[in-house]
Design an enzyme around this catalytic site. Sequence first.
Site, PDB file in Angstrom:
ATOM      1  CE  LYS A  10      -6.151  38.667  32.853  1.00 57.41           C
ATOM      2  NZ  LYS A  10      -5.915  38.396  31.436  1.00 57.41           N
ATOM      3  N   PRO A  95     -12.732  28.846  35.480  1.00 58.97           N
ATOM      4  CG  PRO A  95     -14.697  29.623  34.509  1.00 58.97           C
ATOM      5  CD  PRO A  95     -13.726  29.932  35.590  1.00 58.97           C
ATOM      6  CB  ALA A  97      -9.080  28.696  27.686  1.00 57.09           C
ATOM      7  N   GLY A  99      -9.791  34.092  30.100  1.00 60.12           N
ATOM      8  CA  GLY A  99      -9.458  35.508  30.071  1.00 60.12           C
ATOM      9  C   GLY A  99      -9.273  36.153  31.427  1.00 60.12           C
ATOM     10  CB  ILE A 100     -10.271  35.717  34.695  1.00 58.98           C
ATOM     11  CG1 ILE A 100     -10.753  34.257  34.675  1.00 58.98           C
ATOM     12  CG2 ILE A 100     -11.371  36.652  34.241  1.00 58.98           C
ATOM     13  CD1 ILE A 100     -11.943  33.996  35.592  1.00 58.98           C
ATOM     14  N   GLY A 101      -6.748  35.104  33.779  1.00 63.44           N
ATOM     15  CA  GLY A 101      -5.483  34.667  34.376  1.00 63.44           C
ATOM     16  C   GLY A 101      -5.257  33.188  34.290  1.00 63.44           C
ATOM     17  CB  SER A 104      -1.055  33.766  33.795  1.00 65.77           C
ATOM     18  OG  SER A 104      -0.823  33.571  32.420  1.00 65.77           O
ATOM     19  CB  ALA A 105      -3.756  33.480  38.311  1.00 61.94           C
ATOM     20  CG  ASP A 137      -1.890  37.950  31.049  1.00 59.60           C
ATOM     21  OD1 ASP A 137      -1.528  39.063  30.626  1.00 59.60           O
ATOM     22  OD2 ASP A 137      -2.952  37.401  30.701  1.00 59.60           O
TER      23      ASP A 137
END
Length: 275
Positions: A10, A95, A97, A99-101, A104-105, A137
């Site tokens: 994300k 990686p 934690a 910030g790219i999902g 959540s993804a 998210d």
Amino acid sequence: MEYSEIAFAKINLALHVRKRRYDGYHDIETLFAFAQDGDILNARPAKDLSLEIVGPFGADLNADENNLVLKAALSLQAHFGVKQGAAIRLDKRLPIASGIGGGSADAAATARLLNKLWTLGASERELADILAPLGADIPACVFSRPSFGSGTGTALAFLDDSNVPARHLLLVNPLQSVSTAAIFQAWGGIDGGAVGRGDMWDATITGRNDLEPIASKICPVITDILTQLAQAEPSMVRMSGSGATCFALFDDVTSLEAARARLEPHWWSMASVLR
């Protein structure tokens, strides 16, 4: 019989924090976009639910009841009254934690995966609504389509991104995790204004990430990454989510690879394209 799904990374092309809510969350406005790459999940029929985690960042996660993959699976079982299990395998390539999902993804991909494996016949909207309590998210990640998110990020309006000229995406992370809760808590409470509506690219370029200055103070290497990416003269460069992953968009893959070659070797990076 085995099914596979990609947990698409994300990207927050813009992220404006509008106000702090009474429940401790924040009202935001954000432009969601997604890379065509990410973590990989596989599932096959089994009597019980199980999770195996492999991949470059697999050792950073536990395959227990706190993992969002299993939480998503259990939510679907409970909602649809599913009695069968699934043997799920997560190839963790992004990686933790960052910030790219991330989780959540993974949860969203799990829902799409088990929807097929268990022949539930659920729509993406239904899956998003079921999983929304697990994370703000996740609904956007279920669809993995360009969208405008408001409220806590769960209210979605899908966008036409055909006018976005720069689609070659470079993600860079210093392999330092940052606390989303701590960064939101440090937000100063000043509303800097709304995300533009209409043309997605114009809204992206004129937008900002209100968490970027906060995260950069907590994790100063973010500034180094942003500076180094900007020197490659991409179409745009910004931090995603609460960090520490930063991204740059390029018009062509040659420019992207030239920028990637100049990065610090101990940073994680991934080249992709916007979906």
